[in-house]
Design an enzyme around this catalytic site. Structure first.
Site, PDB file in Angstrom:
ATOM      1  N   CYS A   1       0.812  -1.220   0.000  1.00  0.00           N
ATOM      2  CA  CYS A   1       0.000   0.000   0.000  1.00  0.00           C
ATOM      3  C   CYS A   1       0.847   1.272   0.000  1.00  0.00           C
ATOM      4  O   CYS A   1       0.549   2.228  -0.733  1.00  0.00           O
ATOM      5  CB  CYS A   1      -0.958   0.003   1.194  1.00  0.00           C
ATOM      6  SG  CYS A   1      -0.179  -0.407   2.770  1.00  0.00           S
TER       7      CYS A   1
ATOM      8  N   HIS B   1      -2.841   6.366   4.498  1.00  0.00           N
ATOM      9  CA  HIS B   1      -1.405   6.564   4.696  1.00  0.00           C
ATOM     10  C   HIS B   1      -0.996   7.921   4.133  1.00  0.00           C
ATOM     11  O   HIS B   1      -1.478   8.340   3.078  1.00  0.00           O
ATOM     12  CB  HIS B   1      -0.601   5.484   3.971  1.00  0.00           C
ATOM     13  CG  HIS B   1      -0.738   4.115   4.564  1.00  0.00           C
ATOM     14  ND1 HIS B   1      -1.340   3.859   5.773  1.00  0.00           N
ATOM     15  CD2 HIS B   1      -0.320   2.900   4.086  1.00  0.00           C
ATOM     16  CE1 HIS B   1      -1.282   2.558   6.027  1.00  0.00           C
ATOM     17  NE2 HIS B   1      -0.683   1.966   5.022  1.00  0.00           N
TER      18      HIS B   1
END
Length: 336
Positions: free
Chosen positions: A128, A241
């Site tokens: 990710c 994130h």
């Protein structure tokens, strides 16, 4: 159109979003089957107006399936996905196990779609934190060739799975109440804290998460000369994130040129008006499939460097959305 599509790991944090995306985006398949561990087998999920029963993942469950989208731990992917390939399935895998195998394509559809179309067997979806970074690097690399990247990540607890988010919520409640909480995922309290370790420590003091960013970036962009210096940090944010990215290119890029390159790239949204407090944040990017870029500025210490801030929903573009986009790419190609 595929006849039968299977989702492996359908009850996990990413698997649940994969199901939502397949339904919302009306993925072209006649039949869907969902698999999970024996513990989850027998549960039912709502999908496209039907109630579908979760089946147990076994080595013999893949017969008659055209496409498998898998979101499982590495050890599960290593054990079961070869059986899917042997059964004749195309496989899109979210785990980290297959990514750096030389015969496995590592794909972000906006960057290297042909790798997916040429792949035999397993197609890997990147980590990710890598996915959002390489999507932002791609236009800079095409325009001026990336030589070096220094990246610091600020990663949400959802990246550690459903229990990671539970640890944040329950740990925060306990901290505010002045009571103890036994963390299940994190070695140290994540509430009101930052943990400068994601994954296990490997060579030269870098963690497994950090090394993924080094090697996956080179593989996806097709350039082993790119140098990457990463630091990965877990922070008390439930989802999305964030990354600070400093990029050195062979020729200088102006801030205006970099901003134009980002804005012209499918999958990137530029939010860059710091004078008016406009920049990407986890709270505003949650639930989106795009990668958001802002705080674009020149490096005061190096004329060949650009620095920017990058935020993305790690469960979507960082995982589920990227896998579904690969599946859509394969479906479009199969329809031609």
């Amino acid at each position: 159109m595929f006849n039968t599509v299977a989702v492996v790991g359908a009850t996990g944090a990413v698997g649940r979003i994969i199901l939502q995306l397949l339904e919302q985006r009306r993925f072209p398949a006649r039949t869907f089957r969902f698999f999970a561990s024996a513990r989850s087998a027998g549960q039912q999920v709502e999908f496209a107006g039907q109630r579908i029963t979760i089946e147990e993942l076994t080595h013999t469950c893949f017969q008659g399936i055209d496409l498998v989208i898998a979101s499982t731990p590495d050890e599960t992917a290593a054990e079961y996905l070869p059986s899917a390939v042997q059964a004749g399935c195309r496989v899109i895998d979210e785990s980290g196990y297959w990514r750096m195998h030389s015969d496995v394509a590592l794909v972000v559809p906006e960057i290297n779609p042909q790798e997916a179309l040429n792949a035999k067997g397993i197609i890997a979806s990147p980590n990710c934190s890598t996915t959002q970074m390489v999507l932002a690097l791609k236009p800079l690399h095409d325009a001026a060739r990336v030589r070096r990247v220094i990246v610091s990540t600020y990663q949400a607890t959802s990246g550690a799975g459903l229990q990671g988010t539970a640890d944040l919520l329950e740990g925060s409640r306990a901290a505010l109440a002045g009571t103890d909480y036994q963390y299940q995922v994190f070695r140290y309290p994540i509430a009101f804290n930052a943990i400068p370790q994601i994954g296990s420590f490997k060579q030269d003091g870098y963690t497994s998460e950090e090394l993924k960013m080094v090697y996956e970036t080179r593989k996806i962009l097709g350039d082993d000369s790119i140098q990457v210096c990463p630091t990965c940090i877990r922070i008390p944010v439930s989802n999305c994130h964030s990354e600070t990215i400093n990029v050195e290119t062979e020729r200088p890029l102006t801030v205006e040129e970099a901003r134009r390159l980002f804005a012209a790239t499918p999958g990137i949204t530029v939010v860059d008006d710091p004078a008016n407090g406009q920049y990407p944040m986890p709270s505003t990017c949650d639930g989106s499939d795009d990668v958001f870029v802002g705080r674009i500025r020149r490096d005061l210490s190096n004329p060949n460097c650009i620095t920017f801030w990058c935020v993305s929903d790690n469960l979507r573009k960082g995982a589920a959305t990227n896998a579904v986009q690969i599946a859509e790419l394969l479906a479009r190609h199969a329809a031609k």
